[in-house]
Design a protein around this motif. Structure first.
Motif, mmCIF file in Angstrom:
data_model
loop_
_atom_site.group_PDB
_atom_site.id
_atom_site.type_symbol
_atom_site.label_atom_id
_atom_site.label_comp_id
_atom_site.label_asym_id
_atom_site.label_seq_id
_atom_site.Cartn_x
_atom_site.Cartn_y
_atom_site.Cartn_z
ATOM 1 N N ILE A 457 0.534 -1.006 0.131
ATOM 2 C CA ILE A 457 0.138 -0.048 0.396
ATOM 3 C C ILE A 457 1.172 0.864 -0.128
ATOM 4 C CG2 ILE A 457 -1.774 0.923 1.608
ATOM 5 C CD1 ILE A 457 -2.609 -1.140 -0.040
ATOM 6 N N PRO A 458 0.657 2.388 -1.312
ATOM 7 C CA PRO A 458 1.632 3.432 -1.474
ATOM 8 C C PRO A 458 1.609 4.267 -0.031
ATOM 9 C CG PRO A 458 0.687 3.122 -3.188
ATOM 10 C CD PRO A 458 0.086 1.833 -2.183
ATOM 11 N N GLY A 459 1.972 4.736 0.526
ATOM 12 C CA GLY A 459 1.771 6.358 1.155
ATOM 13 C C GLY A 459 3.110 5.522 3.085
ATOM 14 N N ALA A 460 3.470 4.724 2.692
ATOM 15 C CA ALA A 460 4.704 4.730 4.239
ATOM 16 C C ALA A 460 5.867 5.832 4.237
ATOM 17 C CB ALA A 460 5.328 3.270 3.949
ATOM 18 N N ARG A 497 -2.950 12.086 13.223
ATOM 19 C CA ARG A 497 -3.059 11.060 11.850
ATOM 20 C C ARG A 497 -2.521 10.550 11.781
ATOM 21 N NH1 ARG A 497 -5.806 15.013 10.032
ATOM 22 N NH2 ARG A 497 -5.495 15.193 7.837
ATOM 23 N N CYS A 498 -0.825 10.155 12.183
ATOM 24 C CA CYS A 498 0.336 9.203 11.125
ATOM 25 C C CYS A 498 -0.588 7.773 11.984
ATOM 26 C CB CYS A 498 1.455 8.973 12.369
ATOM 27 S SG CYS A 498 2.195 10.711 12.099
ATOM 28 N N ALA A 499 -1.019 7.375 12.622
ATOM 29 C CA ALA A 499 -1.433 6.064 13.219
ATOM 30 C C ALA A 499 -2.904 5.626 12.271
ATOM 31 C CB ALA A 499 -1.821 5.952 15.009
ATOM 32 N N ALA A 500 -3.871 6.835 12.533
ATOM 33 C CA ALA A 500 -4.931 6.959 11.639
ATOM 34 C C ALA A 500 -4.369 6.465 10.081
ATOM 35 C CB ALA A 500 -5.573 7.798 11.097
ATOM 36 N N ALA A 501 -3.479 6.954 9.430
ATOM 37 C CA ALA A 501 -3.143 6.997 8.073
ATOM 38 C C ALA A 501 -2.862 5.142 7.539
ATOM 39 C CB ALA A 501 -2.338 8.000 7.618
ATOM 40 N N THR A 502 -1.984 5.029 8.836
ATOM 41 C CA THR A 502 -1.194 3.260 9.137
ATOM 42 C C THR A 502 -2.690 2.403 9.486
ATOM 43 O OG1 THR A 502 0.390 3.768 10.588
ATOM 44 C CG2 THR A 502 -0.163 1.801 10.898
ATOM 45 N N LEU A 503 -3.543 2.795 10.197
ATOM 46 C CA LEU A 503 -4.160 1.907 10.188
ATOM 47 C C LEU A 503 -5.627 1.339 9.231
ATOM 48 C CD1 LEU A 503 -5.404 2.816 13.865
ATOM 49 C CD2 LEU A 503 -4.352 0.321 13.146
ATOM 50 N N ALA A 505 -4.591 2.808 6.029
ATOM 51 C CA ALA A 505 -3.535 1.346 4.603
ATOM 52 C C ALA A 505 -4.030 -0.166 5.114
ATOM 53 C CB ALA A 505 -2.462 2.123 5.565
ATOM 54 N N ARG A 506 -3.793 0.065 6.628
ATOM 55 C CA ARG A 506 -4.134 -1.747 6.401
ATOM 56 C C ARG A 506 -5.597 -2.454 6.246
ATOM 57 N NH1 ARG A 506 -1.325 -5.200 10.599
ATOM 58 N NH2 ARG A 506 -3.318 -5.851 11.433
ATOM 59 N N GLN A 507 -6.298 -1.546 6.634
ATOM 60 C CA GLN A 507 -8.246 -1.517 6.509
ATOM 61 C C GLN A 507 -8.285 -1.925 4.521
ATOM 62 O OE1 GLN A 507 -10.617 -2.279 7.852
ATOM 63 N NE2 GLN A 507 -12.169 -2.226 6.675
ATOM 64 N N ALA A 508 -7.348 -0.651 3.831
ATOM 65 C CA ALA A 508 -7.139 -1.060 2.232
ATOM 66 C C ALA A 508 -6.419 -1.325 2.023
ATOM 67 C CB ALA A 508 -6.223 0.495 1.701
ATOM 68 N N GLN A 509 -5.392 -2.334 2.691
ATOM 69 C CA GLN A 509 -5.103 -3.780 2.148
ATOM 70 C C GLN A 509 -5.807 -4.970 1.845
ATOM 71 O OE1 GLN A 509 -2.851 -5.512 5.020
ATOM 72 N NE2 GLN A 509 -1.219 -6.497 3.579
ATOM 73 N N THR A 510 -6.427 -5.414 3.214
ATOM 74 C CA THR A 510 -7.808 -5.955 3.038
ATOM 75 C C THR A 510 -8.973 -6.203 2.290
ATOM 76 O OG1 THR A 510 -8.712 -4.789 5.040
ATOM 77 C CG2 THR A 510 -7.957 -5.910 6.311
#
Length: 549
Positions: A457-460, A497-503, A505-510
């Motif tokens: 997932i891009p954005g890391a 915001r960093c934590a929200a983006a990370t979580l 991203a995990r949702q986007a992956q699934t």
């Protein structure tokens, strides 16, 4: 008669909420998901019916009658219909019980808060005493007080409305809100050894509860937090009358949450039981705060979702300049940006709920527990501020109608203002976050987030750059406490915001595995809004800006 605009209609809160449905499908196993659906369906149906029932009807508020016709003190509170229905809904759908049910995967809290999310707006903030009752149950469990657990816990978690008890949380006094070290209510033991409370509690939400946890300073104890004790009280005698020594002075006249009976009370000998030894009370309430702050975040999400749902529906009904609002590029872009922020906040709020369940189930290692202690205040402070901004934008998206009282829209904004205030203001929670970080080393928290980001997932790199900037800012600032505190809000918002983006991203992956790319689109938009919120003026600049003639 000329043109009449059709107002926004509420779509089914479960069937038309792809964010909630997607999160549950990706995080619950099939059996748990199937078991949860009937409660979610019923609560969403209730919310839809409540919305239709209240359209165009005057708002009801609780009414306090202090004296009866013959001069007897009664302190009787008449509640709204939604509050009268609250106990039956809570018991039937396990709004409290579900959070304490055994779950080998630690998903009990996620299942509970999915229920809360759907019920909250329709409940007219009946969720406030539910949050405090959940917190009280958790605090009593942590205390290990067998007598109180045996008496109170079955009632707090009852599946029978007739035996369900609610608990208040009496902390705030005129001498201090978040600064409870200044509490003045005193606890004395009478000749029989019974503890009794004396003093005033300035802000007691949902006074109608059958019990409460409160702070008081034992007679002869010193000043400060450690000298305070936490006490358990019951508010009604067996005949239903108020306990001796408890008087309601008035109900508060608030900006929002007006259906919620918030009282100012006087204690004059109210019987109380210490929870554990009568000291270190502030430490004993910590488990309660982790619970109520999570409730605050989930309820903030529910308010955002309601405002967004109405604004989006209105955009499909309102025509301006020759086209529907939904077909106007700028309006679509505005709503899409708000929805992206909401979706990221949802990922953070329910991510914290899931971690809470794993911690309580004993499934979280020490590192995960430390991250959860940081994420909890972050989720509460950011979702609280975001709820005010999103509801305000959604009112604006409805034009002048958004400012008209009987559309029901202004109530969403007034109610949202409670989220940044209740259970710790934004600044208080930002300072809590600094303490939870345990100094100037951000690396454990940053490492945990970086491990969570899916590689595909891009954005890391955007998230990592924001964390690196935060870590760089934190190191020199730690040498000057005043600068560190001044920048605590910006630091906390950046980390949230960093934590929200990370979580997210995990949702986007699934979701992407199933061919759903909408979460990925929300992530791209959210990252485009930026993650960094670092800011702090020097002490000299602050003094100059605030100087008055």
């Amino acid at each position: 008669m000329g043109f009449i605009q059709q107002g926004p209609q509420l779509a089914h809160p479960l069937h038309h909420d792809r964010v909630l449905r997607g999160w549950l499908q990706h995080n619950l196993d099939a059996a748990a998901h199937a078991a949860l659906l009937p409660d979610l369906q019923a609560l969403a149906d209730y919310a839809l019916q409540a919305y239709a029932r209240r359209q165009g009807t005057p708002r009801r508020e609780p009414q306090l009658t202090q004296w009866d016709a013959w001069g007897r003190r009664v302190d009787r509170i008449a509640l709204t219909p939604a509050w009268e229905e609250g106990a039956a809904l809570t018991a039937a759908h396990g709004l409290l019980w579900a959070g304490h049910a055994a779950d080998a995967r630690g998903m009990q809290r996620a299942a509970q808060f999915a229920r809360v999310y759907l019920y909250h707006v329709a409940s007219e903030f009946y969720t406030c005493p539910l949050a405090m009752t959940d917190g009280a149950a958790t605090a009593l469990k942590a205390s290990g007080d067998a007598t109180l657990l045996q008496r109170a816990l079955p009632r707090f978690l009852s599946r029978d409305a007739a035996t369900l008890w609610l608990s208040g949380q009496w902390m705030t006094e005129t001498s201090g809100g978040s600064d409870v070290s200044r509490s003045e209510v005193e606890a004395h033991q009478d000749a029989s050894g019974q503890w009794r409370l004396h003093g005033r509690k300035w802000f007691t939400s949902a006074i109608i509860g059958e019990a409460a946890l409160t702070l008081a300073r034992p007679s002869g104890a010193g000043a400060g937090n450690d000298a305070l004790g936490m006490f358990y009280v019951e508010t009604h005698a067996t005949d239903g009358a108020w306990q001796l020594g408890l008087r309601i002075q008035r109900l508060k006249d608030k900006l929002g949450t007006r259906e919620l009976p918030t009282a100012e009370i006087e204690l004059d000998g109210l019987a109380a039981t210490p929870v554990g030894e009568p000291r270190h009370g502030v430490r004993r309430i910590a488990p309660m705060l982790n619970i109520t702050r999570t409730w605050n975040a989930i309820c903030a999400l529910a308010s955002m979702r309601r405002a967004l749902a109405l604004a989006l529906d209105y955009a499909t009904r309102r025509e301006a300049f020759g086209a529907l609002l939904i077909d106007k590029p700028l309006h679509r872009d505005t709503l899409a940006g708000l929805n992206a922020e909401f979706e990221a906040a949802f990922a953070l709020g329910f991510g914290v709920a899931r971690l809470l369940g794993e911690v309580e189930a004993g499934l979280a290692d020490a590192e995960t527990q430390a991250v959860w202690r940081i994420l909890t205040p972050l989720a509460k402070l950011w979702t609280g501020k975001l709820a005010v901004r999103i509801t305000s934008e959604c009112l604006e998206a409805c034009g002048g109608a958004g400012y008209i009282e009987d559309t029901g829209l202004p109530q969403l904004l007034r109610d949202a203002q409670v989220y940044p205030i209740w259970e710790g203001t934004t600044n208080v929670l930002a300072l809590d976050t600094l303490r939870a970080l345990g100094g100037d080393d951000l690396s454990p928290f940053a490492t945990w987030l970086q491990r969570q980001w899916p590689q595909e997932i891009p954005g890391a790199t955007t998230m990592q750059a924001a964390l690196a900037a935060a870590a760089q800012w934190l190191l020199p600032a730690s040498r000057e406490r005043a600068l560190l505190e001044a920048g605590a809000r910006g630091m906390a918002l950046t980390l949230a915001r960093c934590a929200a983006a990370t979580l997210l991203a995990r949702q986007a992956q699934t979701a992407a595995v199933l061919g759903d790319l909408r979460a990925a689109a929300s992530l791209r938009r959210f990252l485009g809004h930026g993650l960094l919120r670092l800011n702090a003026s020097s002490a000299a600049d602050c003094a100059a800006i605030l100087a008055q003639d």
